[in-house]
Design an enzyme around this catalytic site. Structure first.
Site, short mmCIF file in Angstrom:
data_model
loop_
_atom_site.label_atom_id
_atom_site.label_comp_id
_atom_site.label_asym_id
_atom_site.label_seq_id
_atom_site.Cartn_x
_atom_site.Cartn_y
_atom_site.Cartn_z
N SER A 129 0.79 -1.24 0.00
CA SER A 129 0.00 0.00 0.00
C SER A 129 0.82 1.29 0.00
CB SER A 129 -0.94 0.00 1.22
OG SER A 129 -0.18 -0.21 2.39
N THR A 130 2.07 1.22 0.38
CA THR A 130 2.92 2.43 0.38
C THR A 130 4.35 2.04 -0.04
OG1 THR A 130 3.46 2.10 2.72
CG2 THR A 130 1.65 3.60 2.27
N ALA A 161 7.39 -3.34 6.24
CA ALA A 161 8.18 -2.60 7.24
C ALA A 161 7.21 -2.42 8.40
CB ALA A 161 8.62 -1.26 6.68
N TYR A 186 18.78 -2.99 2.59
CA TYR A 186 19.48 -1.72 2.46
C TYR A 186 20.86 -1.87 3.08
CZ TYR A 186 20.65 3.21 2.66
OH TYR A 186 21.30 4.43 2.50
N TYR A 192 22.34 2.00 11.03
CA TYR A 192 21.57 1.12 10.13
C TYR A 192 22.22 -0.25 9.94
CZ TYR A 192 18.20 -0.56 6.94
OH TYR A 192 17.20 -1.35 6.40
N LYS A 235 18.32 -7.34 8.55
CA LYS A 235 18.50 -7.46 7.09
C LYS A 235 19.46 -8.61 6.77
CE LYS A 235 15.70 -4.31 5.61
NZ LYS A 235 14.40 -4.78 5.09
N THR A 251 10.25 7.25 2.93
CA THR A 251 8.99 6.51 3.13
C THR A 251 8.64 6.63 4.60
OG1 THR A 251 10.06 4.43 3.70
CG2 THR A 251 9.56 4.76 1.37
P1 NAD Z 1 6.58 1.50 3.99
O1 NAD Z 1 6.42 1.89 5.41
O2 NAD Z 1 6.33 2.54 2.95
O3 NAD Z 1 5.61 0.26 3.63
C1 NAD Z 1 5.36 -0.77 4.51
C2 NAD Z 1 4.22 -1.65 4.01
O4 NAD Z 1 4.05 -2.72 4.95
C3 NAD Z 1 2.85 -0.93 3.94
O5 NAD Z 1 2.13 -1.42 2.82
C4 NAD Z 1 2.14 -1.38 5.21
O6 NAD Z 1 0.70 -1.38 5.15
C5 NAD Z 1 2.67 -2.80 5.31
N1 NAD Z 1 2.58 -3.37 6.65
C6 NAD Z 1 3.18 -2.96 7.80
N2 NAD Z 1 2.87 -3.81 8.82
C7 NAD Z 1 2.08 -4.77 8.28
C8 NAD Z 1 1.44 -5.94 8.80
N3 NAD Z 1 1.56 -6.30 10.07
N4 NAD Z 1 0.67 -6.68 7.96
C9 NAD Z 1 0.50 -6.32 6.66
N5 NAD Z 1 1.11 -5.26 6.10
C10 NAD Z 1 1.88 -4.49 6.91
O7 NAD Z 1 8.02 0.87 3.89
P2 NAD Z 1 9.17 0.86 2.76
O8 NAD Z 1 10.18 1.89 3.11
O9 NAD Z 1 8.60 0.79 1.40
O10 NAD Z 1 9.86 -0.53 3.10
C11 NAD Z 1 9.57 -1.74 2.44
C12 NAD Z 1 10.81 -2.61 2.46
O11 NAD Z 1 11.85 -1.95 1.72
C13 NAD Z 1 11.36 -2.84 3.87
O12 NAD Z 1 11.86 -4.15 3.95
C14 NAD Z 1 12.50 -1.84 3.94
O13 NAD Z 1 13.49 -2.20 4.87
C15 NAD Z 1 13.03 -1.93 2.51
N6 NAD Z 1 13.88 -0.78 2.09
C16 NAD Z 1 13.47 0.50 2.31
C17 NAD Z 1 14.32 1.53 1.94
C18 NAD Z 1 13.93 2.98 2.18
O14 NAD Z 1 14.78 3.85 2.06
N7 NAD Z 1 12.70 3.25 2.51
C19 NAD Z 1 15.55 1.27 1.31
C20 NAD Z 1 15.90 -0.06 1.06
C21 NAD Z 1 15.06 -1.08 1.46
#
Ligand code: NAD
Length: 389
Positions: A48-49, A138, A223, A233, A242, A273
């Site tokens: 969703s995000t 996340a 990451y 991190y 991770k 995010t």
């Molecule tokens: P985000 O917060 O935008 O999205 C998290 C998603 O998880 C949302 O859709 C939320 O509804 C869902 N969620 C959370 N708890 C939940 C639950 N209990 N049940 C069902 N859905 C649930 O996060 P993001 O930054 O897009 O991160 C996603 C992945 O990418 C993570 O593993 C993060 O570590 C990784 N990542 C993020 C970055 C960054 O800079 N944001 C960089 C590299 C990797």
């Protein structure tokens, strides 16, 4: 009702449906311009995000993939808007349906057996099998579905406390922050939430019910980042989680051998995010990184990264991980970030960094500060997700 941003710390507790709609349209338009040959039926957990949403949009509008998205969002009530992930999904589904693509969603806790069972039911009914699984959660906590123990993740260094500067992007104040180191228990908890346990449980549940297609590919996101953020991190609690996620991918590769499948780790770039805004020090790092990468024409957000993930023949590193963070980690980019870092103060943060770009992206996550949206106009809060309502 008129909706304006309201903050609790780094969290925005309101969101604007029309701003979310515009954000979705922007990402869809990018995906439409970048077609590729993708999977037939994808399950996206955390859809969703952020990265999960962008993966869903890239697959649907770039490759005509049917998708099932799982997430944990709140619908609106009489006086409160829904969460942005709810609105994102509602508008995503409406567009997908208009284009004739199958899109279903499940709003529930992905860590439970119940949500897994519901998901499998929908796959059997509408897709038969899935050939792609994106794991993009996340989450702040997880209840172990067997023991019922609740684990809470923390963003802390390991072994030693860590002091460095950070920025309050509401006040533009740059100040030192000291983050105490995690206890053994906090580290263990973070690994149980953000490591690979649940990813593995999903694949086992899907395999048991025979809904994994031949050639199934699953992706989880990691990451690494620069040495500057290592203490908080990569060498901190989330970085250890991770490492666990990455180790899990090796086990899953074996597990998927009989399907000729694969379990891949994509190391993505740092983006704004809801999850990354919560990490101390990272907002200042991102403000500097944005400035440097934009000046070099290398800037990317979630949708550009996800299109690249599926469209290109990506290089992997020695550990077999896809490196979508290659531009962020480029030697000249990191050298410039390191040169700027010690010079930043509250007085010059607006000129030395792209804090305005950071703020804009942060507000946009919740549908605010989006171009062409009239925030003085009454909006309907009650927007339905077609496959849920
Ligand atoms: P985000 O917060 O935008 O999205 C998290 C998603 O998880 C949302 O859709 C939320 O509804 C869902 N969620 C959370 N708890 C939940 C639950 N209990 N049940 C069902 N859905 C649930 O996060 P993001 O930054 O897009 O991160 C996603 C992945 O990418 C993570 O593993 C993060 O570590 C990784 N990542 C993020 C970055 C960054 O800079 N944001 C960089 C590299 C990797």
């Amino acid at each position: 009702m008129l909706i304006h941003p309201k903050f609790r710390g780094f969290v925005c507790t309101t969101s604007h449906p029309l701003g979310c709609k515009k954000n979705i349209e922007e990402q869809i338009s990018y995906a439409l311009k970048n077609p590729f040959k993708g999977p037939k039926n994808a399950l996206i957990i955390g859809a969703s995000t952020g990265y999960g949403l962008a993966a869903r949009i890239a697959l649907t509008f770039g490759a005509k993939t049917n998708t099932l998205g799982v997430f944990f969002e709140k619908p609106s009530s009489k006086a409160r808007p829904a969460t942005s992930g709810w609105y994102n999904t509602a508008y995503f589904e409406m567009k997908a349906l208009a284009y004739g693509y199958k899109a279903y969603s499940i709003n529930g806790d992905a860590f439970t057996f119940e949500t897994k069972e519901k998901t499998i039911e929908v796959i059997k009914k509408h897709f038969g099998k899935i050939d792609c699984l994106i794991y993009s959660l996340a989450a702040p906590r997880r209840t172990d579905p067997v023991t019922k123990k609740v684990y809470t993740s923390v963003l802390k260094p390991v072994l030693n406390s860590y002091t460095n500067k950070t920025v309050d992007f509401h006040t533009y104040e740059v100040f030192d922050v000291t983050i105490p180191y995690a206890t053994e228990e906090e580290l263990e908890h973070t690994i149980r939430v953000m490591g690979g346990d649940d990813w593995k449980l999903w694949l086992e549940a899907l395999a048991k019910e025979d809904v994994l297609a031949e050639g199934i590919k699953t992706y989880a996101f990691s990451y690494i980042g620069p040495k500057l953020t290592y203490p908080i991190y990569r060498n901190g609690t989330v970085g250890k989680a991770k490492e666990h996620l990455e180790e899990t991918s090796l086990k899953l590769k074996e597990f998927l051998l009989s399907y000729n499948g694969d379990a891949l780790i994509s190391v993505n770039k740092a983006v704004v995010t809801q999850a990354s805004a919560a990490i101390p020090i990272v907002p200042l790092y991102l403000s500097i990184l944005y400035k440097v990468m934009k000046e070099k024409g290398l800037h990317e957000g979630c949708i550009e990264q996800m299109v690249r993930l599926f469209k290109e023949d990506n290089k992997v590193d020695l550990q077999g991980r896809i490196r979508l963070d290659n531009y962020e980690m480029q030697e000249d980019v990191q050298r410039e970030v390191q040169e700027i870092w010690p010079k930043v103060t509250s007085r010059n943060v607006k000129s030395l960094t792209d804090i305005e770009g950071y703020r804009e992206d942060f507000f946009k996550l919740f549908g605010f500060k989006v171009a062409l949206v009239d925030y003085n106009e009454d909006v309907d809060l009650n927007i339905k997700i077609p496959s849920i309502s």
